[in-house]
Design a protein around this motif. Structure first.
Motif, PDB file in Angstrom:
ATOM      1  N   LEU A 112       0.824  -1.211   0.000  1.00 28.14           N
ATOM      2  CA  LEU A 112       0.000   0.000   0.000  1.00 28.14           C
ATOM      3  C   LEU A 112       0.855   1.256   0.000  1.00 28.14           C
ATOM      4  CD1 LEU A 112      -2.837  -0.975   2.516  1.00 28.14           C
ATOM      5  CD2 LEU A 112      -3.100  -0.506   0.070  1.00 28.14           C
ATOM      6  N   ARG A 113       1.911   1.251   0.813  1.00 24.73           N
ATOM      7  CA  ARG A 113       2.747   2.438   0.953  1.00 24.73           C
ATOM      8  C   ARG A 113       3.492   2.767  -0.342  1.00 24.73           C
ATOM      9  NH1 ARG A 113       5.342   0.877   5.147  1.00 24.73           N
ATOM     10  NH2 ARG A 113       7.445   0.532   4.353  1.00 24.73           N
ATOM     11  N   THR A 114       3.862   1.732  -1.085  1.00 28.75           N
ATOM     12  CA  THR A 114       4.666   1.950  -2.293  1.00 28.75           C
ATOM     13  C   THR A 114       3.849   1.875  -3.580  1.00 28.75           C
ATOM     14  OG1 THR A 114       5.210  -0.410  -2.398  1.00 28.75           O
ATOM     15  CG2 THR A 114       6.739   1.032  -1.192  1.00 28.75           C
ATOM     16  N   GLY A 115       2.549   1.562  -3.453  1.00 27.14           N
ATOM     17  CA  GLY A 115       1.730   1.414  -4.651  1.00 27.14           C
ATOM     18  C   GLY A 115       2.114   0.212  -5.490  1.00 27.14           C
ATOM     19  N   SER A 116       2.642  -0.822  -4.841  1.00 27.28           N
ATOM     20  CA  SER A 116       3.133  -1.993  -5.564  1.00 27.28           C
ATOM     21  C   SER A 116       2.022  -2.994  -5.847  1.00 27.28           C
ATOM     22  CB  SER A 116       4.229  -2.686  -4.746  1.00 27.28           C
ATOM     23  OG  SER A 116       5.347  -1.847  -4.582  1.00 27.28           O
ATOM     24  N   ILE A 117       2.277  -3.876  -6.804  1.00 26.90           N
ATOM     25  CA  ILE A 117       1.398  -5.007  -7.079  1.00 26.90           C
ATOM     26  C   ILE A 117       1.644  -6.051  -5.999  1.00 26.90           C
ATOM     27  CG2 ILE A 117       0.886  -6.886  -8.682  1.00 26.90           C
ATOM     28  CD1 ILE A 117       1.712  -4.998 -10.962  1.00 26.90           C
ATOM     29  N   ASN A 118       0.585  -6.440  -5.286  1.00 30.28           N
ATOM     30  CA  ASN A 118       0.740  -7.344  -4.154  1.00 30.28           C
ATOM     31  C   ASN A 118       0.535  -8.792  -4.597  1.00 30.28           C
ATOM     32  OD1 ASN A 118       0.844  -8.636  -1.726  1.00 30.28           O
ATOM     33  ND2 ASN A 118      -0.708  -7.392  -0.703  1.00 30.28           N
ATOM     34  N   LEU A 119       1.655  -9.470  -4.813  1.00 28.58           N
ATOM     35  CA  LEU A 119       1.611 -10.907  -5.100  1.00 28.58           C
ATOM     36  C   LEU A 119       2.071 -11.688  -3.871  1.00 28.58           C
ATOM     37  CD1 LEU A 119       3.027 -11.080  -8.765  1.00 28.58           C
ATOM     38  CD2 LEU A 119       0.690 -10.650  -7.968  1.00 28.58           C
TER      39      LEU A 119
ATOM     40  N   ALA B 224       2.550 -27.787  -8.769  1.00 29.47           N
ATOM     41  CA  ALA B 224       1.578 -28.809  -9.165  1.00 29.47           C
ATOM     42  C   ALA B 224       0.206 -28.548  -8.561  1.00 29.47           C
ATOM     43  CB  ALA B 224       2.072 -30.192  -8.748  1.00 29.47           C
ATOM     44  N   GLY B 225       0.128 -27.636  -7.580  1.00 32.99           N
ATOM     45  CA  GLY B 225      -1.140 -27.317  -6.943  1.00 32.99           C
ATOM     46  C   GLY B 225      -1.028 -26.024  -6.153  1.00 32.99           C
ATOM     47  N   THR B 226      -2.155 -25.491  -5.703  1.00 32.45           N
ATOM     48  CA  THR B 226      -2.306 -24.206  -5.002  1.00 32.45           C
ATOM     49  C   THR B 226      -2.259 -23.058  -6.007  1.00 32.45           C
ATOM     50  OG1 THR B 226      -0.003 -23.554  -4.473  1.00 32.45           O
ATOM     51  CG2 THR B 226      -1.069 -25.152  -3.008  1.00 32.45           C
ATOM     52  N   TYR B 227      -2.248 -21.803  -5.491  1.00 33.76           N
ATOM     53  CA  TYR B 227      -2.032 -20.692  -6.419  1.00 33.76           C
ATOM     54  C   TYR B 227      -0.797 -19.882  -6.041  1.00 33.76           C
ATOM     55  CZ  TYR B 227      -5.852 -18.592  -3.424  1.00 33.76           C
ATOM     56  OH  TYR B 227      -6.698 -18.164  -2.415  1.00 33.76           O
ATOM     57  N   PHE B 228       0.260 -20.629  -5.685  1.00 34.77           N
ATOM     58  CA  PHE B 228       1.540 -20.012  -5.342  1.00 34.77           C
ATOM     59  C   PHE B 228       2.681 -20.610  -6.162  1.00 34.77           C
ATOM     60  CE2 PHE B 228      -1.002 -19.902  -1.380  1.00 34.77           C
ATOM     61  CZ  PHE B 228      -1.106 -18.527  -1.252  1.00 34.77           C
TER      62      PHE B 228
ATOM     63  N   LEU C 265      12.161  -5.286  -2.803  1.00 32.68           N
ATOM     64  CA  LEU C 265      11.535  -5.472  -4.117  1.00 32.68           C
ATOM     65  C   LEU C 265      10.492  -4.409  -4.463  1.00 32.68           C
ATOM     66  CD1 LEU C 265      11.745  -7.475  -6.502  1.00 32.68           C
ATOM     67  CD2 LEU C 265       9.857  -8.769  -5.473  1.00 32.68           C
ATOM     68  N   PRO C 266       9.647  -3.966  -3.519  1.00 29.88           N
ATOM     69  CA  PRO C 266       8.658  -2.942  -3.882  1.00 29.88           C
ATOM     70  C   PRO C 266       9.293  -1.647  -4.399  1.00 29.88           C
ATOM     71  CG  PRO C 266       8.042  -3.977  -1.825  1.00 29.88           C
ATOM     72  CD  PRO C 266       9.429  -4.461  -2.143  1.00 29.88           C
ATOM     73  N   GLU C 267      10.359  -1.207  -3.764  1.00 33.20           N
ATOM     74  CA  GLU C 267      11.034   0.020  -4.223  1.00 33.20           C
ATOM     75  C   GLU C 267      11.770  -0.222  -5.530  1.00 33.20           C
ATOM     76  OE1 GLU C 267      10.666   2.909  -3.113  1.00 33.20           O
ATOM     77  OE2 GLU C 267       9.920   2.706  -1.062  1.00 33.20           O
ATOM     78  N   ARG C 268      12.285  -1.426  -5.705  1.00 32.16           N
ATOM     79  CA  ARG C 268      13.088  -1.731  -6.894  1.00 32.16           C
ATOM     80  C   ARG C 268      12.232  -1.871  -8.146  1.00 32.16           C
ATOM     81  NH1 ARG C 268      16.952  -6.596  -4.962  1.00 32.16           N
ATOM     82  NH2 ARG C 268      17.608  -6.544  -7.146  1.00 32.16           N
ATOM     83  N   CYS C 269      11.068  -2.550  -8.012  1.00 29.87           N
ATOM     84  CA  CYS C 269      10.284  -2.750  -9.231  1.00 29.87           C
ATOM     85  C   CYS C 269       8.783  -2.785  -9.000  1.00 29.87           C
ATOM     86  CB  CYS C 269      10.746  -3.998  -9.975  1.00 29.87           C
ATOM     87  SG  CYS C 269      10.581  -5.505  -9.055  1.00 29.87           S
ATOM     88  N   GLY C 270       8.330  -2.416  -7.797  1.00 31.95           N
ATOM     89  CA  GLY C 270       6.890  -2.275  -7.587  1.00 31.95           C
ATOM     90  C   GLY C 270       6.114  -3.564  -7.515  1.00 31.95           C
ATOM     91  N   VAL C 271       6.728  -4.611  -6.930  1.00 29.03           N
ATOM     92  CA  VAL C 271       6.055  -5.897  -6.746  1.00 29.03           C
ATOM     93  C   VAL C 271       6.332  -6.377  -5.330  1.00 29.03           C
ATOM     94  CG1 VAL C 271       5.905  -8.312  -7.489  1.00 29.03           C
ATOM     95  CG2 VAL C 271       6.225  -6.510  -9.198  1.00 29.03           C
ATOM     96  N   VAL C 272       5.320  -6.986  -4.708  1.00 25.97           N
ATOM     97  CA  VAL C 272       5.474  -7.532  -3.356  1.00 25.97           C
ATOM     98  C   VAL C 272       5.382  -9.053  -3.413  1.00 25.97           C
ATOM     99  CG1 VAL C 272       4.272  -7.791  -1.138  1.00 25.97           C
ATOM    100  CG2 VAL C 272       4.726  -5.512  -2.056  1.00 25.97           C
ATOM    101  N   ALA C 273       6.310  -9.709  -2.703  1.00 21.28           N
ATOM    102  CA  ALA C 273       6.304 -11.170  -2.565  1.00 21.28           C
ATOM    103  C   ALA C 273       6.546 -11.499  -1.095  1.00 21.28           C
ATOM    104  CB  ALA C 273       7.379 -11.792  -3.455  1.00 21.28           C
ATOM    105  N   ILE C 274       6.567 -12.786  -0.768  1.00 17.32           N
ATOM    106  CA  ILE C 274       6.741 -13.240   0.615  1.00 17.32           C
ATOM    107  C   ILE C 274       8.005 -14.093   0.708  1.00 17.32           C
ATOM    108  CG2 ILE C 274       5.787 -14.746   2.424  1.00 17.32           C
ATOM    109  CD1 ILE C 274       4.250 -12.179   2.229  1.00 17.32           C
TER     110      ILE C 274
ATOM    111  N   ALA D   3       2.102 -15.121  -5.468  1.00 18.16           N
ATOM    112  CA  ALA D   3       0.738 -15.619  -5.669  1.00 18.16           C
ATOM    113  C   ALA D   3       0.264 -15.246  -7.073  1.00 18.16           C
ATOM    114  CB  ALA D   3      -0.199 -15.014  -4.627  1.00 18.16           C
ATOM    115  N   PHE D   4      -0.399 -16.186  -7.752  1.00 19.87           N
ATOM    116  CA  PHE D   4      -0.877 -15.889  -9.113  1.00 19.87           C
ATOM    117  C   PHE D   4      -2.397 -15.880  -9.214  1.00 19.87           C
ATOM    118  CE2 PHE D   4       0.351 -20.421  -9.020  1.00 19.87           C
ATOM    119  CZ  PHE D   4      -0.799 -21.058  -9.445  1.00 19.87           C
TER     120      PHE D   4
END
Length: 396
Positions: free
Chosen positions: A32-39, A324-328, A348-357, A376-377
């Motif tokens: 939210l703070r960086t406006g990133s895509i939250n995956l 092979a299963g899930t959406y990760f 990663l959010p500052e570098r390219c606007g994507v969030v991962a875990i 997450a996809f």
């Protein structure tokens, strides 16, 4: 008065001291703070079927579920869950004594562990594991014994010898998750046969988290552990509407098990939420009766999204493990010259606007998960395309 206690004892129960704010809250706030895509967090960004949503609206307007529903769940939903298990897996359950509706799978896990585990009991769980597993084992006073899934031939696999070696005279319960979050592994018939034989031989209870049962891809097949010899009477199977119908906010989950196990879990569950999700239970009952075409289309849509993101991650330089299963999707960041998943995900959010875990949060052995990162996809195609494009930037 300062509002502070005079006791030197910490306020938080010592069983929970290792569990602070979850990484999901931290990374979602960062998105939210960086406006990133939250995956990072695994929730869809579109609602599920319109007819299911309308079923909830209809239940609300008709006054069904607006007051406390029955403790075990509304009869319509319990009947639908039993019919689903019979239709898909040939598992026969009495809706009145062998089905219990819960506030999502998270409560099902908590209630099962609180009911079945006593202080000093050991619980063997597949590592990495969904973060609530560790907290619920701790709240029950149990000792978690991780068995680590390790990378092998582009996926994560279970070492059955390691599993057998983890079982001791103090082991009460095996906590199994297939399809497996976060690795995307789906346990094979051979692996499940070995788990069943071990449980029978050592007289163990099994709690099996199967919330991604409808999201299996390629040649993988979901096989409920309760269908294996000797397992029907010792297995608590957990399911969820959120993952299958993309209404995660409704928090409708369930367990199916033999009457004694359901009664035990209900004894704990009644003092957690008591009941929940009244009108949504009626809607989920209708959802479970949707034709097979819904489940097929749902799986095919997620498969296309898996392929889109997996290809994008590979082109960006990640090593991508087969889901092979899930959406990760789990990735290895070492080909990018990185080795610390926490530092990588926080940057990663500052570098390219994507969030991962960072997968390390799912491990007791943090070093085992250090170089792995989960994406997450379960997002709209355009969102995944944009995320893939951002990750391919040279700065990533």
């Amino acid at each position: 008065m300062t509002g502070m206690t005079s006791s030197a004892r910490p306020l938080l129960n010592r069983r929970l001291t290792e569990f602070g704010t979850t990484i999901f809250a931290e990374m979602s706030a960062l998105a939210l703070r960086t406006g990133s895509i939250n995956l990072g967090q695994g929730f869809p960004d579109t609602d599920g079927p319109e007819e299911v949503r309308e079923a909830a609206v209809r239940a609300l307007r008709d006054g069904r579920g607006n007051q406390y529903p029955p403790g075990p769940g509304v009869p319509e939903l319990r009947t639908a869950i039993a019919a689903h298990q019979e239709r898909r897996y040939g598992l026969s359950h009495d809706p009145d004594t062998e089905v219990l509706v819960t506030a999502g799978a998270t409560e099902a896990i908590a209630a099962a562990l609180l009911a079945l585990v006593e202080p000093g009991d050991e619980v063997v769980a597949l590592e990495p594991y969904y973060d609530s597993y560790a907290a619920c084992i701790a709240m029950a006073g149990g000792t978690r014994v991780p068995v680590t899934l390790r990378p092998h031939d582009s996926s994560f696999r279970l070492d059955l010898d390691e599993l057998r070696a983890a079982v001791t005279d103090r082991t009460r319960l095996l906590l199994i998750n297939t399809p497996h979050n976060p690795t995307g592994t789906v346990l094979t018939r051979g692996e499940l046969t070995a788990i069943a034989e071990l449980a029978v031989e050592r007289d163990l209870l099994v709690v099996t988290d199967e919330v991604y049962e409808h999201l299996v891809f390629d040649e993988a097949e979901h096989l409920p552990l309760a269908t294996f010899p000797g397992m029907r009477e010792r297995t608590v199977t957990i399911g969820s509407a959120g993952k299958t119908f993309s209404f995660t906010g409704w928090k409708v989950g369930w367990i199916t098990a033999a009457p004694g196990l359901v009664s035990a879990v209900r004894s704990a569950k009644q003092f957690l939420t008591y009941v929940s999700s009244g009108p949504f239970q009626y809607a989920v009952a209708e959802a479970l009766a949707l034709p097979d075409s819904y489940f097929t289309a749902f799986r095919e849509d997620m498969l296309a999204k898996r392929n889109l993101l997996a290809n994008g991650l590979a082109e960006a330089g990640f090593e991508v493990f087969r889901t092979a299963g899930t959406y990760f999707i789990t990735t290895d960041i070492r080909p990018l010259g990185e080795s610390d998943g926490f530092a990588f995900c926080r940057a990663l959010p500052e570098r390219c606007g994507v969030v991962a875990i960072p997968n390390a949060v799912f491990y007791d052995h943090r070093e085992q998960g250090a170089p792995f990162v989960r994406f997450a996809f379960c997002k709209q195609t355009a969102v995944l395309e944009e995320a893939a494009a951002r990750l391919k930037k040279p700065t990533a």
